[in-house]
Design a protein around this motif. Structure first.
Motif, PDB file in Angstrom:
ATOM      1  N   LEU A  33      55.338  12.431  61.204  1.00 43.59           N
ATOM      2  CA  LEU A  33      55.921  13.661  60.671  1.00 43.59           C
ATOM      3  C   LEU A  33      55.698  13.731  59.165  1.00 43.59           C
ATOM      4  N   GLY A  34      55.555  14.942  58.666  1.00 42.78           N
ATOM      5  CA  GLY A  34      55.398  15.150  57.234  1.00 42.78           C
ATOM      6  C   GLY A  34      55.116  16.613  56.957  1.00 42.78           C
ATOM      7  N   ALA A  35      55.281  17.008  55.707  1.00 40.18           N
ATOM      8  CA  ALA A  35      55.013  18.389  55.317  1.00 40.18           C
ATOM      9  C   ALA A  35      53.516  18.671  55.401  1.00 40.18           C
ATOM     10  N   ASN A  36      53.153  19.944  55.320  1.00 40.33           N
ATOM     11  CA  ASN A  36      51.739  20.320  55.308  1.00 40.33           C
ATOM     12  C   ASN A  36      51.013  19.608  54.170  1.00 40.33           C
ATOM     13  N   GLY A  37      49.856  19.032  54.490  1.00 42.74           N
ATOM     14  CA  GLY A  37      49.069  18.357  53.469  1.00 42.74           C
ATOM     15  C   GLY A  37      49.542  16.964  53.112  1.00 42.74           C
ATOM     16  N   SER A  38      50.485  16.431  53.887  1.00 37.85           N
ATOM     17  CA  SER A  38      51.035  15.111  53.552  1.00 37.85           C
ATOM     18  C   SER A  38      50.135  13.961  53.989  1.00 37.85           C
ATOM     19  N   GLY A  39      49.152  14.249  54.871  1.00 36.39           N
ATOM     20  CA  GLY A  39      48.235  13.189  55.290  1.00 36.39           C
ATOM     21  C   GLY A  39      48.391  12.745  56.725  1.00 36.39           C
ATOM     22  N   PHE A 193      51.690  10.658  68.274  1.00 35.20           N
ATOM     23  CA  PHE A 193      51.607  12.107  68.167  1.00 35.20           C
ATOM     24  C   PHE A 193      51.775  12.539  66.710  1.00 35.20           C
ATOM     25  N   VAL A 194      50.952  13.471  66.269  1.00 36.74           N
ATOM     26  CA  VAL A 194      51.265  14.240  65.068  1.00 36.74           C
ATOM     27  C   VAL A 194      51.940  15.514  65.538  1.00 36.74           C
ATOM     28  N   LEU A 195      53.154  15.763  65.059  1.00 34.63           N
ATOM     29  CA  LEU A 195      53.906  16.948  65.450  1.00 34.63           C
ATOM     30  C   LEU A 195      54.492  17.642  64.227  1.00 34.63           C
ATOM     31  N   HIS A 196      54.663  18.955  64.355  1.00 32.81           N
ATOM     32  CA  HIS A 196      55.380  19.703  63.323  1.00 32.81           C
ATOM     33  C   HIS A 196      56.821  19.989  63.739  1.00 32.81           C
ATOM     34  N   LEU A 210      57.266   8.582  58.755  1.00 29.25           N
ATOM     35  CA  LEU A 210      57.535   9.737  57.903  1.00 29.25           C
ATOM     36  C   LEU A 210      56.712   9.619  56.625  1.00 29.25           C
ATOM     37  N   LEU A 211      56.005  10.692  56.285  1.00 24.35           N
ATOM     38  CA  LEU A 211      55.175  10.720  55.083  1.00 24.35           C
ATOM     39  C   LEU A 211      55.839  11.608  54.041  1.00 24.35           C
ATOM     40  N   PHE A 212      56.173  11.017  52.902  1.00 25.83           N
ATOM     41  CA  PHE A 212      56.822  11.724  51.804  1.00 25.83           C
ATOM     42  C   PHE A 212      55.802  11.967  50.686  1.00 25.83           C
ATOM     43  N   ASP A 213      56.297  12.387  49.536  1.00 30.66           N
ATOM     44  CA  ASP A 213      55.426  12.602  48.375  1.00 30.66           C
ATOM     45  C   ASP A 213      55.029  11.278  47.737  1.00 30.66           C
ATOM     46  N   HIS A 214      53.924  11.324  46.997  1.00 28.90           N
ATOM     47  CA  HIS A 214      53.494  10.210  46.152  1.00 28.90           C
ATOM     48  C   HIS A 214      53.266   8.916  46.934  1.00 28.90           C
ATOM     49  N   MET A 234      61.772  15.145  52.957  1.00 29.41           N
ATOM     50  CA  MET A 234      60.373  15.215  53.363  1.00 29.41           C
ATOM     51  C   MET A 234      59.855  16.651  53.380  1.00 29.41           C
ATOM     52  N   TYR A 235      60.677  17.584  53.890  1.00 33.85           N
ATOM     53  CA  TYR A 235      60.230  18.964  54.040  1.00 33.85           C
ATOM     54  C   TYR A 235      60.629  19.862  52.866  1.00 33.85           C
ATOM     55  N   HIS A 236      61.437  19.343  51.936  1.00 32.35           N
ATOM     56  CA  HIS A 236      61.840  20.111  50.752  1.00 32.35           C
ATOM     57  C   HIS A 236      62.554  21.403  51.138  1.00 32.35           C
ATOM     58  N   CYS A 237      63.439  21.309  52.119  1.00 23.40           N
ATOM     59  CA  CYS A 237      64.260  22.464  52.477  1.00 23.40           C
ATOM     60  C   CYS A 237      65.572  21.964  53.075  1.00 23.40           C
ATOM     61  N   ARG A 238      66.577  22.827  53.022  1.00 30.60           N
ATOM     62  CA  ARG A 238      67.870  22.474  53.586  1.00 30.60           C
ATOM     63  C   ARG A 238      67.829  22.644  55.097  1.00 30.60           C
ATOM     64  N   LEU A 239      68.533  21.767  55.798  1.00 31.85           N
ATOM     65  CA  LEU A 239      68.556  21.805  57.260  1.00 31.85           C
ATOM     66  C   LEU A 239      69.992  21.805  57.772  1.00 31.85           C
ATOM     67  N   ARG A 240      70.159  22.403  58.924  1.00 34.49           N
ATOM     68  CA  ARG A 240      71.423  22.294  59.653  1.00 34.49           C
ATOM     69  C   ARG A 240      71.256  21.284  60.774  1.00 34.49           C
ATOM     70  N   GLU A 241      72.261  20.465  60.951  1.00 34.15           N
ATOM     71  CA  GLU A 241      72.246  19.439  61.993  1.00 34.15           C
ATOM     72  C   GLU A 241      73.202  19.864  63.093  1.00 34.15           C
TER      73      GLU A 241
END
Length: 253
Positions: A33-39, A193-196, A210-214, A234-241
């Motif tokens: 898992l990771g944001a777009n372009g994370s590798g 699996f690579v999944l979004h 999990l792939l983060f920045d840097h 990781m996704y740079h957005c707020r989430l509801r659980e």
């Protein structure tokens, strides 16, 4: 079965993952898992032996993966690419039969057993009625299921899948992931699996990377990795659980 040993991957001046040391074992379903372009795709290709690491190595069955001849490696590892394009006209069945190539000798034609395996794979993805259709006449979702059928026909114990749910509707997303993830119950089998979709990852995965920045990466059992803190970072957005019947789901806030 697969061991990413002190693995570092970079593109240009950007580090995608640094010093990843993860051992992927039989019976497990790993999710990247990771944001777009994370590798994510780059990491999957490295695990398949298709990309040389910038540092560290990938070991397959205890040996450096680059030391395996391509045909031998293809008998051990099957790869579903994010997008598959074919420039040659072919029927659905002919396309699925390409999954049998690693099991054939040079210049050997497919035999009755290869056809049985390919037809069973088509039936597993619900396309046995389209075997003689030209591939070009299928919808995007049907083509994706043909590609998955070819992977199943390859019958490699390790399957690496890059966004397998591309172009699939909700029903087929679940059916395909159930089908492939269930292979991990067979002795000596492993999936990555690579999944979004985080919620599909939560449903079908056992472990995650999990792939983060840097270049920061974390890995471990899925229950330890999938939490709001990790995912928001990781996704740079707020989430509801959301918790329901013992399950936890994540939605953008």
């Amino acid at each position: 079965m697969l061991h990413a040993q002190n693995l570092t991957l970079a593109i240009a001046e950007r580090t995608l993952c640094a010093s990843l040391d993860a051992e992927l074992k039989p019976g497990e379903n790993w999710v990247i898992l990771g944001a777009n372009g994370s590798g994510k795709t780059t990491l999957l290709h490295a695990l398949a032996g298709l990309r040389v690491p910038d540092a560290g190595q990938i070991r397959l069955d205890g040996s450096e993966i680059g030391g395996f001849p391509p045909r031998t490696r293809a008998r051990r590892i099957g790869v579903l690419f994010q997008e598959a394009e074919s420039e040659f006209p072919a029927t659905v069945l002919e396309t699925v039969l390409t999954g049998r190539y690693p099991h054939l000798d040079r210049w050997q034609w497919e035999g009755a057993q290869d056809y049985r395996v390919a037809e069973a794979a088509l039936e597993a993805v619900g396309l046995n009625g389209l075997a003689q259709r030209p591939l070009a006449t299928l919808s995007g979702g049907e083509r994706r299921r043909v590609e998955i059928a070819a992977l199943l026909a390859q019958d490699a114990p390790i399957c690496l899948l890059d966004e397998p749910t591309n172009h699939l509707d909700l029903r087929h997303q679940v059916q395909v992931l159930e089908l492939v993830a269930g292979r991990a119950h067979r002795p000596g089998h492993l999936n990555v699996f690579v999944l979004h979709d985080v919620n599909l990852a939560a449903r079908f995965g056992t472990h995650a990377i999990l792939l983060f920045d840097h270049g920061e990466c974390r890995h471990g059992p899925l229950a330890d990795m999938l939490n709001r803190s990790n995912l928001e970072q990781m996704y740079h957005c707020r989430l509801r659980e959301i918790r329901d019947n013992g399950n936890t789901w994540f939605l953008p806030d």
